[in-house]
Design an enzyme around this catalytic site. Sequence first.
Site, mmCIF file in Angstrom:
data_model
loop_
_atom_site.group_PDB
_atom_site.id
_atom_site.type_symbol
_atom_site.label_atom_id
_atom_site.label_comp_id
_atom_site.label_asym_id
_atom_site.label_seq_id
_atom_site.Cartn_x
_atom_site.Cartn_y
_atom_site.Cartn_z
ATOM 1 N N VAL A 71 0.814 -1.227 0.000
ATOM 2 C CA VAL A 71 0.000 0.000 0.000
ATOM 3 C C VAL A 71 0.845 1.273 0.000
ATOM 4 O O VAL A 71 0.325 2.355 -0.279
ATOM 5 C CB VAL A 71 -1.006 0.043 1.177
ATOM 6 C CG1 VAL A 71 -2.007 -1.097 1.090
ATOM 7 C CG2 VAL A 71 -0.300 0.076 2.523
ATOM 8 N N TYR A 162 2.355 6.970 15.642
ATOM 9 C CA TYR A 162 1.145 6.273 15.177
ATOM 10 C C TYR A 162 -0.122 7.131 15.297
ATOM 11 O O TYR A 162 -0.888 7.245 14.334
ATOM 12 C CB TYR A 162 1.037 4.960 15.957
ATOM 13 C CG TYR A 162 -0.140 4.080 15.679
ATOM 14 C CD1 TYR A 162 -0.179 3.250 14.559
ATOM 15 C CD2 TYR A 162 -1.220 4.022 16.567
ATOM 16 C CE1 TYR A 162 -1.254 2.393 14.327
ATOM 17 C CE2 TYR A 162 -2.294 3.175 16.348
ATOM 18 C CZ TYR A 162 -2.314 2.363 15.234
ATOM 19 O OH TYR A 162 -3.379 1.519 15.011
ATOM 20 N N LYS A 166 -2.866 8.323 12.436
ATOM 21 C CA LYS A 166 -4.284 7.928 12.538
ATOM 22 C C LYS A 166 -5.202 9.159 12.631
ATOM 23 O O LYS A 166 -6.324 9.132 12.121
ATOM 24 C CB LYS A 166 -4.487 6.978 13.728
ATOM 25 C CG LYS A 166 -3.854 5.592 13.524
ATOM 26 C CD LYS A 166 -4.520 4.807 12.384
ATOM 27 C CE LYS A 166 -4.024 3.363 12.318
ATOM 28 N NZ LYS A 166 -4.651 2.585 11.222
HETATM 29 P P1 NDP Z 1 -2.075 -7.141 11.695
HETATM 30 O O1 NDP Z 1 -0.653 -6.763 11.836
HETATM 31 O O2 NDP Z 1 -2.577 -8.391 12.342
HETATM 32 O O3 NDP Z 1 -2.469 -7.208 10.146
HETATM 33 C C1 NDP Z 1 -2.096 -6.165 9.294
HETATM 34 C C2 NDP Z 1 -1.986 -6.706 7.900
HETATM 35 O O4 NDP Z 1 -1.582 -5.617 7.047
HETATM 36 C C3 NDP Z 1 -0.939 -7.804 7.777
HETATM 37 O O5 NDP Z 1 -1.456 -8.861 7.009
HETATM 38 C C4 NDP Z 1 0.209 -7.101 7.065
HETATM 39 O O6 NDP Z 1 0.954 -7.945 6.211
HETATM 40 C C5 NDP Z 1 -0.536 -6.090 6.222
HETATM 41 N N1 NDP Z 1 0.339 -5.024 5.793
HETATM 42 C C6 NDP Z 1 1.303 -4.385 6.516
HETATM 43 N N2 NDP Z 1 1.942 -3.487 5.758
HETATM 44 C C7 NDP Z 1 1.391 -3.569 4.516
HETATM 45 C C8 NDP Z 1 1.644 -2.918 3.290
HETATM 46 N N3 NDP Z 1 2.612 -1.997 3.176
HETATM 47 N N4 NDP Z 1 0.880 -3.241 2.227
HETATM 48 C C9 NDP Z 1 -0.075 -4.178 2.307
HETATM 49 N N5 NDP Z 1 -0.357 -4.853 3.444
HETATM 50 C C10 NDP Z 1 0.383 -4.549 4.538
HETATM 51 O O7 NDP Z 1 -2.911 -5.858 12.166
HETATM 52 P P2 NDP Z 1 -4.426 -5.707 12.696
HETATM 53 O O8 NDP Z 1 -5.318 -6.635 11.971
HETATM 54 O O9 NDP Z 1 -4.396 -5.714 14.168
HETATM 55 O O10 NDP Z 1 -4.704 -4.184 12.247
HETATM 56 C C11 NDP Z 1 -5.399 -3.844 11.076
HETATM 57 C C12 NDP Z 1 -5.693 -2.359 11.116
HETATM 58 O O11 NDP Z 1 -6.421 -2.035 12.281
HETATM 59 C C13 NDP Z 1 -4.457 -1.460 11.119
HETATM 60 O O12 NDP Z 1 -4.697 -0.318 10.339
HETATM 61 C C14 NDP Z 1 -4.323 -1.087 12.597
HETATM 62 O O13 NDP Z 1 -3.652 0.153 12.764
HETATM 63 C C15 NDP Z 1 -5.781 -0.984 12.971
HETATM 64 N N6 NDP Z 1 -6.027 -1.121 14.402
HETATM 65 C C16 NDP Z 1 -5.762 -2.303 15.055
HETATM 66 C C17 NDP Z 1 -6.017 -2.401 16.409
HETATM 67 C C18 NDP Z 1 -5.767 -3.638 17.190
HETATM 68 O O14 NDP Z 1 -5.911 -3.604 18.409
HETATM 69 N N7 NDP Z 1 -5.419 -4.750 16.574
HETATM 70 C C19 NDP Z 1 -6.564 -1.267 17.165
HETATM 71 C C20 NDP Z 1 -6.826 -0.092 16.365
HETATM 72 C C21 NDP Z 1 -6.551 -0.041 15.041
HETATM 73 P P3 NDP Z 1 2.309 -8.649 6.711
HETATM 74 O O15 NDP Z 1 1.880 -9.572 7.803
HETATM 75 O O16 NDP Z 1 2.811 -9.350 5.494
HETATM 76 O O17 NDP Z 1 3.200 -7.546 7.192
#
Ligand code: NDP
Length: 264
Positions: A71, A162, A166
């Site tokens: 992304v 961060y 956000k």
């Molecule tokens: P995870 O780290 O579990 O999943 C994030 C996913 O995004 C991974 O599959 C990762 O791939 C992928 N990713 C990272 N960088 C890129 C990139 N440059 N291009 C494409 N894909 C990418 O995170 P969460 O599911 O916990 O979080 C998802 C969203 O929710 C995020 O935006 C996070 O900030 C937000 N969020 C999460 C919270 C939480 O408590 N979990 C709370 C508040 C917000 P890879 O594994 O290959 O790096």
Amino acid sequence: MNRLANKVALITGAGRGIGAAIALAFAREGAAVVLAELDLETAQRTARDIEAACSQAGIDGARALAVQTDVTQSTSVQHAVSEAQSAFGALDVLVNNAGINVFCDPLTMSDDDWRRCFAVDLDGVWNGCRAVLPGMVERGAGSIVNIASTHAFKIIPGCFPYPVAKHGVIGLTRALGIEYAPRNVRVNAIAPGYIETQLTHDWWNSQPDPAAAHQATLDLQPMKRIGRPEEVAMTAVFLASDEAPFINASCITVDGGRSVLYHD
Ligand code: NDP
């Protein structure tokens, strides 16, 4: 079921965590889903799991496509959108979910940490919006859902930068939501609180006493538990669907009430 029938949705970072839960929930509601993910193998495995889960639930013909996507690169996101269109037709829904935690002390943070955070957490969201907006504007329909965070309006010391990125996601959501409202393109955000994913486990494991850090997190929660990815996904289904036609430039918080609490 069928709340997203005939819709095509692209979800970034859908290989695992919240993104994978959103992709599954969308497919169960009848959408064709594109998993735009950095790690192609993870995305392919998740796409297969989604099709299998739908089939087991008696949902015929679920379609899930994995596309390697970074992304932070606008050309990579454009490519994912082209692949989605070739496979399933025009995109109705985009979920900008990919995100990373970059938690630093402001004055010792490296330039690289600053850039890495903004490249994924804010540029990534803009790259997604820019790739799908021309098509949505032309067709006069579309829903974009940006995954922000409660860090988008609350600050926890030591988590810099961060929350800055956000906050930007909310600004982008509001600006684009207003910009394209006359074209019937809705842009909304979801602000999750603590949700149990690899990201949260990585954070607990980075603390001196992971078990104590986990317990401290639970103790802070009004509901005495943290959220599940499916609970964010249900909100994304609602915002993406035709059940939310007048919700625009808005943000729904999914945190069990945590961000309303004044004292812990
Ligand atoms: P995870 O780290 O579990 O999943 C994030 C996913 O995004 C991974 O599959 C990762 O791939 C992928 N990713 C990272 N960088 C890129 C990139 N440059 N291009 C494409 N894909 C990418 O995170 P969460 O599911 O916990 O979080 C998802 C969203 O929710 C995020 O935006 C996070 O900030 C937000 N969020 C999460 C919270 C939480 O408590 N979990 C709370 C508040 C917000 P890879 O594994 O290959 O790096």
